[in-house]
Design a protein around this motif. Structure first.
Motif, PDB file in Angstrom:
ATOM      1  N   CYS A  42       5.078  21.425  -0.012  1.00 51.96           N
ATOM      2  CA  CYS A  42       5.328  21.066  -1.409  1.00 51.96           C
ATOM      3  C   CYS A  42       4.004  20.818  -2.111  1.00 51.96           C
ATOM      4  CB  CYS A  42       6.245  19.847  -1.528  1.00 51.96           C
ATOM      5  SG  CYS A  42       5.872  18.470  -0.445  1.00 51.96           S
ATOM      6  N   GLY A  43       4.037  20.962  -3.426  1.00 53.70           N
ATOM      7  CA  GLY A  43       2.839  20.741  -4.208  1.00 53.70           C
ATOM      8  C   GLY A  43       3.153  20.740  -5.683  1.00 53.70           C
ATOM      9  N   HIS A  44       2.173  20.334  -6.492  1.00 56.38           N
ATOM     10  CA  HIS A  44       2.384  20.317  -7.929  1.00 56.38           C
ATOM     11  C   HIS A  44       1.081  20.636  -8.642  1.00 56.38           C
ATOM     12  CE1 HIS A  44       0.518  16.272  -8.419  1.00 56.38           C
ATOM     13  NE2 HIS A  44       1.068  16.029  -7.246  1.00 56.38           N
ATOM     14  N   TRP A  45       1.216  21.038  -9.897  1.00 58.76           N
ATOM     15  CA  TRP A  45       0.093  21.352 -10.767  1.00 58.76           C
ATOM     16  C   TRP A  45       0.435  20.861 -12.170  1.00 58.76           C
ATOM     17  CZ3 TRP A  45       0.587  24.288 -15.199  1.00 58.76           C
ATOM     18  CH2 TRP A  45      -0.604  24.567 -15.890  1.00 58.76           C
ATOM     19  N   HIS A  46      -0.584  20.416 -12.915  1.00 57.24           N
ATOM     20  CA  HIS A  46      -0.289  20.008 -14.284  1.00 57.24           C
ATOM     21  C   HIS A  46      -1.467  20.321 -15.192  1.00 57.24           C
ATOM     22  CE1 HIS A  46      -2.893  16.409 -14.651  1.00 57.24           C
ATOM     23  NE2 HIS A  46      -2.722  16.303 -13.354  1.00 57.24           N
ATOM     24  N   SER A  47      -1.157  20.505 -16.459  1.00 57.82           N
ATOM     25  CA  SER A  47      -2.144  20.656 -17.517  1.00 57.82           C
ATOM     26  C   SER A  47      -1.891  19.534 -18.519  1.00 57.82           C
ATOM     27  CB  SER A  47      -2.005  22.027 -18.184  1.00 57.82           C
ATOM     28  OG  SER A  47      -0.758  22.116 -18.868  1.00 57.82           O
ATOM     29  N   LYS A  48      -2.448  19.648 -19.712  1.00 57.53           N
ATOM     30  CA  LYS A  48      -2.208  18.629 -20.723  1.00 57.53           C
ATOM     31  C   LYS A  48      -0.800  18.714 -21.317  1.00 57.53           C
ATOM     32  CE  LYS A  48      -7.051  18.133 -22.057  1.00 57.53           C
ATOM     33  NZ  LYS A  48      -8.049  18.229 -23.172  1.00 57.53           N
ATOM     34  N   ARG A  49      -0.068  19.790 -20.988  1.00 59.77           N
ATOM     35  CA  ARG A  49       1.261  19.974 -21.563  1.00 59.77           C
ATOM     36  C   ARG A  49       2.346  20.227 -20.534  1.00 59.77           C
ATOM     37  NH1 ARG A  49       3.007  23.755 -26.694  1.00 59.77           N
ATOM     38  NH2 ARG A  49       5.258  23.589 -26.371  1.00 59.77           N
ATOM     39  N   HIS A  50       1.991  20.814 -19.388  1.00 59.94           N
ATOM     40  CA  HIS A  50       2.992  21.252 -18.426  1.00 59.94           C
ATOM     41  C   HIS A  50       2.781  20.619 -17.057  1.00 59.94           C
ATOM     42  CE1 HIS A  50       3.029  24.573 -21.407  1.00 59.94           C
ATOM     43  NE2 HIS A  50       4.326  24.606 -21.139  1.00 59.94           N
ATOM     44  N   LEU A  51       3.881  20.478 -16.343  1.00 57.84           N
ATOM     45  CA  LEU A  51       3.865  20.076 -14.931  1.00 57.84           C
ATOM     46  C   LEU A  51       4.755  21.034 -14.165  1.00 57.84           C
ATOM     47  CD1 LEU A  51       3.366  17.913 -12.594  1.00 57.84           C
ATOM     48  CD2 LEU A  51       5.598  17.011 -13.262  1.00 57.84           C
ATOM     49  N   ALA A  52       4.283  21.492 -13.023  1.00 62.39           N
ATOM     50  CA  ALA A  52       5.088  22.321 -12.129  1.00 62.39           C
ATOM     51  C   ALA A  52       5.156  21.660 -10.765  1.00 62.39           C
ATOM     52  CB  ALA A  52       4.500  23.721 -12.006  1.00 62.39           C
ATOM     53  N   CYS A  53       6.363  21.552 -10.219  1.00 57.25           N
ATOM     54  CA  CYS A  53       6.586  21.034  -8.866  1.00 57.25           C
ATOM     55  C   CYS A  53       7.290  22.112  -8.058  1.00 57.25           C
ATOM     56  CB  CYS A  53       7.455  19.786  -8.899  1.00 57.25           C
ATOM     57  SG  CYS A  53       6.756  18.376  -9.771  1.00 57.25           S
ATOM     58  N   VAL A  54       6.826  22.356  -6.840  1.00 64.03           N
ATOM     59  CA  VAL A  54       7.431  23.363  -5.969  1.00 64.03           C
ATOM     60  C   VAL A  54       7.615  22.772  -4.583  1.00 64.03           C
ATOM     61  CG1 VAL A  54       7.260  25.679  -4.993  1.00 64.03           C
ATOM     62  CG2 VAL A  54       6.287  25.221  -7.247  1.00 64.03           C
ATOM     63  N   LEU A  55       8.794  22.982  -4.010  1.00 59.31           N
ATOM     64  CA  LEU A  55       9.097  22.555  -2.639  1.00 59.31           C
ATOM     65  C   LEU A  55       9.725  23.728  -1.905  1.00 59.31           C
ATOM     66  CD1 LEU A  55      10.516  19.209  -1.401  1.00 59.31           C
ATOM     67  CD2 LEU A  55      11.683  21.313  -0.745  1.00 59.31           C
ATOM     68  N   ALA A  56       9.294  23.947  -0.671  1.00 61.93           N
ATOM     69  CA  ALA A  56       9.788  25.071   0.124  1.00 61.93           C
ATOM     70  C   ALA A  56      10.038  24.621   1.553  1.00 61.93           C
ATOM     71  CB  ALA A  56       8.779  26.222   0.101  1.00 61.93           C
ATOM     72  N   ASP A  57      11.017  25.255   2.193  1.00 58.53           N
ATOM     73  CA  ASP A  57      11.418  24.927   3.560  1.00 58.53           C
ATOM     74  C   ASP A  57      11.447  26.215   4.361  1.00 58.53           C
ATOM     75  OD1 ASP A  57      12.641  24.176   5.905  1.00 58.53           O
ATOM     76  OD2 ASP A  57      14.492  23.471   4.994  1.00 58.53           O
ATOM     77  N   ASN A  99      12.728  18.741   9.898  1.00 56.45           N
ATOM     78  CA  ASN A  99      11.745  18.239   8.932  1.00 56.45           C
ATOM     79  C   ASN A  99      12.497  17.807   7.682  1.00 56.45           C
ATOM     80  OD1 ASN A  99      10.120  21.429   9.428  1.00 56.45           O
ATOM     81  ND2 ASN A  99       9.923  19.666  10.777  1.00 56.45           N
ATOM     82  N   PHE A 100      11.937  16.842   6.944  1.00 59.75           N
ATOM     83  CA  PHE A 100      12.557  16.494   5.663  1.00 59.75           C
ATOM     84  C   PHE A 100      11.473  16.163   4.650  1.00 59.75           C
ATOM     85  CE2 PHE A 100      12.481  12.622   8.217  1.00 59.75           C
ATOM     86  CZ  PHE A 100      12.080  11.620   7.351  1.00 59.75           C
ATOM     87  N   SER A 101      11.654  16.708   3.452  1.00 56.92           N
ATOM     88  CA  SER A 101      10.647  16.571   2.402  1.00 56.92           C
ATOM     89  C   SER A 101      11.316  16.354   1.057  1.00 56.92           C
ATOM     90  CB  SER A 101       9.775  17.829   2.329  1.00 56.92           C
ATOM     91  OG  SER A 101       9.083  18.032   3.541  1.00 56.92           O
ATOM     92  N   ALA A 102      10.590  15.705   0.164  1.00 61.97           N
ATOM     93  CA  ALA A 102      11.111  15.462  -1.183  1.00 61.97           C
ATOM     94  C   ALA A 102       9.954  15.259  -2.146  1.00 61.97           C
ATOM     95  CB  ALA A 102      12.025  14.244  -1.199  1.00 61.97           C
ATOM     96  N   MET A 103      10.202  15.590  -3.403  1.00 60.03           N
ATOM     97  CA  MET A 103       9.306  15.271  -4.510  1.00 60.03           C
ATOM     98  C   MET A 103      10.137  14.562  -5.570  1.00 60.03           C
ATOM     99  SD  MET A 103       7.112  18.806  -4.898  1.00 60.03           S
ATOM    100  CE  MET A 103       5.846  18.002  -5.889  1.00 60.03           C
ATOM    101  N   ALA A 104       9.642  13.438  -6.059  1.00 68.30           N
ATOM    102  CA  ALA A 104      10.330  12.675  -7.102  1.00 68.30           C
ATOM    103  C   ALA A 104       9.480  12.683  -8.363  1.00 68.30           C
ATOM    104  CB  ALA A 104      10.583  11.248  -6.644  1.00 68.30           C
ATOM    105  N   LEU A 105      10.127  12.966  -9.488  1.00 65.92           N
ATOM    106  CA  LEU A 105       9.471  12.950 -10.790  1.00 65.92           C
ATOM    107  C   LEU A 105      10.215  12.007 -11.704  1.00 65.92           C
ATOM    108  CD1 LEU A 105       7.618  14.010 -13.089  1.00 65.92           C
ATOM    109  CD2 LEU A 105       9.259  15.878 -13.393  1.00 65.92           C
ATOM    110  N   TRP A 106       9.509  11.013 -12.249  1.00 65.90           N
ATOM    111  CA  TRP A 106      10.088  10.078 -13.212  1.00 65.90           C
ATOM    112  C   TRP A 106       9.430  10.293 -14.573  1.00 65.90           C
ATOM    113  CZ3 TRP A 106      10.958   4.443 -11.096  1.00 65.90           C
ATOM    114  CH2 TRP A 106      11.808   4.495  -9.977  1.00 65.90           C
ATOM    115  N   LEU A 107      10.246  10.321 -15.616  1.00 67.67           N
ATOM    116  CA  LEU A 107       9.759  10.513 -16.974  1.00 67.67           C
ATOM    117  C   LEU A 107       9.933   9.198 -17.754  1.00 67.67           C
ATOM    118  CD1 LEU A 107      11.473  13.947 -17.646  1.00 67.67           C
ATOM    119  CD2 LEU A 107       9.108  13.547 -16.945  1.00 67.67           C
ATOM    120  N   SER A 108       8.940   8.859 -18.548  1.00 61.68           N
ATOM    121  CA  SER A 108       9.003   7.596 -19.294  1.00 61.68           C
ATOM    122  C   SER A 108       8.259   7.746 -20.617  1.00 61.68           C
ATOM    123  CB  SER A 108       8.406   6.449 -18.481  1.00 61.68           C
ATOM    124  OG  SER A 108       7.037   6.717 -18.184  1.00 61.68           O
ATOM    125  N   GLN A 109       8.397   6.724 -21.467  1.00 61.68           N
ATOM    126  CA  GLN A 109       7.633   6.685 -22.698  1.00 61.68           C
ATOM    127  C   GLN A 109       6.189   6.310 -22.376  1.00 61.68           C
ATOM    128  OE1 GLN A 109       8.529   7.628 -25.553  1.00 61.68           O
ATOM    129  NE2 GLN A 109      10.755   7.504 -25.668  1.00 61.68           N
TER     130      GLN A 109
END
Length: 252
Positions: free
Chosen positions: A22-37, A239-249
């Motif tokens: 799993c991994g992620h990438w972000h810019s000033k506007r976008h976030l990408a999260c990818v998980l693979a098994d 194996n077990f994997s997870a990515m959590a994304l929380w959005l807030s003000q």
């Protein structure tokens, strides 16, 4: 604009090595999260899962402005990249992997996702499950026609038989993507995870642990404890994997 917090969990479980990535990438506007098994039964699953994450993140980074609407196509490109990396006579000769990808535009408050296989995306709003992806699996098909209940899916003896995954010939690959953007808001949470995690948790577990967590890392720690307890004494558990994304003000 939305503020974001991301946490990652990836455990080897009872296997000799971890075929999840799993991994992620972000810019000033976008976030990408990818998980693979990686599909261990085919060999080279760890190679396939890493390729899936690397290729998808690179594809999103190359064209973040329009990648959301093109996400299914990017998954198909990643499938071809895995096919191109196979080498006869090596353990990569028949490598496969599931994949799930989430792209968030935190300026426009939009999200897109796509997947192939049985790695899942869960979307929570106001602490309640708002929706999730549907597995490309034999048993999910049985659920959809009413032959197996949702509760039985997690423990069905054929739950690991996939109808689609990366490493499949292009004309046989099934990729599911959200039709149009999801309108997201502060307080929304996303969970991407492999089957080694979700098959040991039900929706009530996910909501209950989310309700008591103060940060995404706390949430994943709680999920880890449940999976560890559920698999205690079971040799060779997945194996077990997870990515959590929380959005807030954002704090201005």
């Amino acid at each position: 604009m939305l503020a974001m917090e991301v946490a990652i969990l990836s455990e080897r479980g009872g296997r000799p090595y971890n075929e999840d990535a799993c991994g992620h990438w972000h810019s000033k506007r976008h976030l990408a999260c990818v998980l693979a098994d990686g599909a261990g039964g085919h060999g080279g699953g760890d190679l396939a899962s890493r390729l899936a994450v690397q290729n998808l993140l690179a594809a999103v980074q190359a064209h973040p402005e329009d990648c959301g609407e093109q996400l299914a196509g990017l998954v198909r490109q990643t499938n071809q990249a895995i096919l191109d990396q196979r080498r006869p006579g090596t353990r990569s000769a028949d490598m496969h992997s599931t994949v799930v990808c989430l792209v968030v535009d935190f300026i426009e408050h939009r999200a897109y996702w796509a997947h192939a296989g049985d790695s899942r995306l869960y979307w929570f709003r106001n602490g309640r499950l708002n929706g999730r992806t549907l597995d490309h699996s034999l048993v999910q098909g049985l659920v959809e026609v009413g032959l197996v209940s949702e509760a039985e899916l997690r423990h069905h003896p054929r739950r690991s038989e996939l109808r689609s995954a990366l490493g499949t010939q292009p004309d046989e690959l099934d990729v599911s993507a959200r039709s149009g953007p999801a309108e997201i808001a502060a307080g929304d949470c996303f969970l991407l995870c492999s089957d080694g995690l979700w098959e040991n948790l039900d929706d009530r577990d996910l909501e209950a642990t989310l309700a008591t967590a103060r940060a995404p890392g706390d949430w994943l720690d709680a999920l880890r404890r449940i999976v560890t307890a559920a698999t205690a004494g079971k040799p060779g558990y997945d194996n077990f994997s997870a990515m959590a994304l929380w959005l807030s003000q954002p704090n201005l």
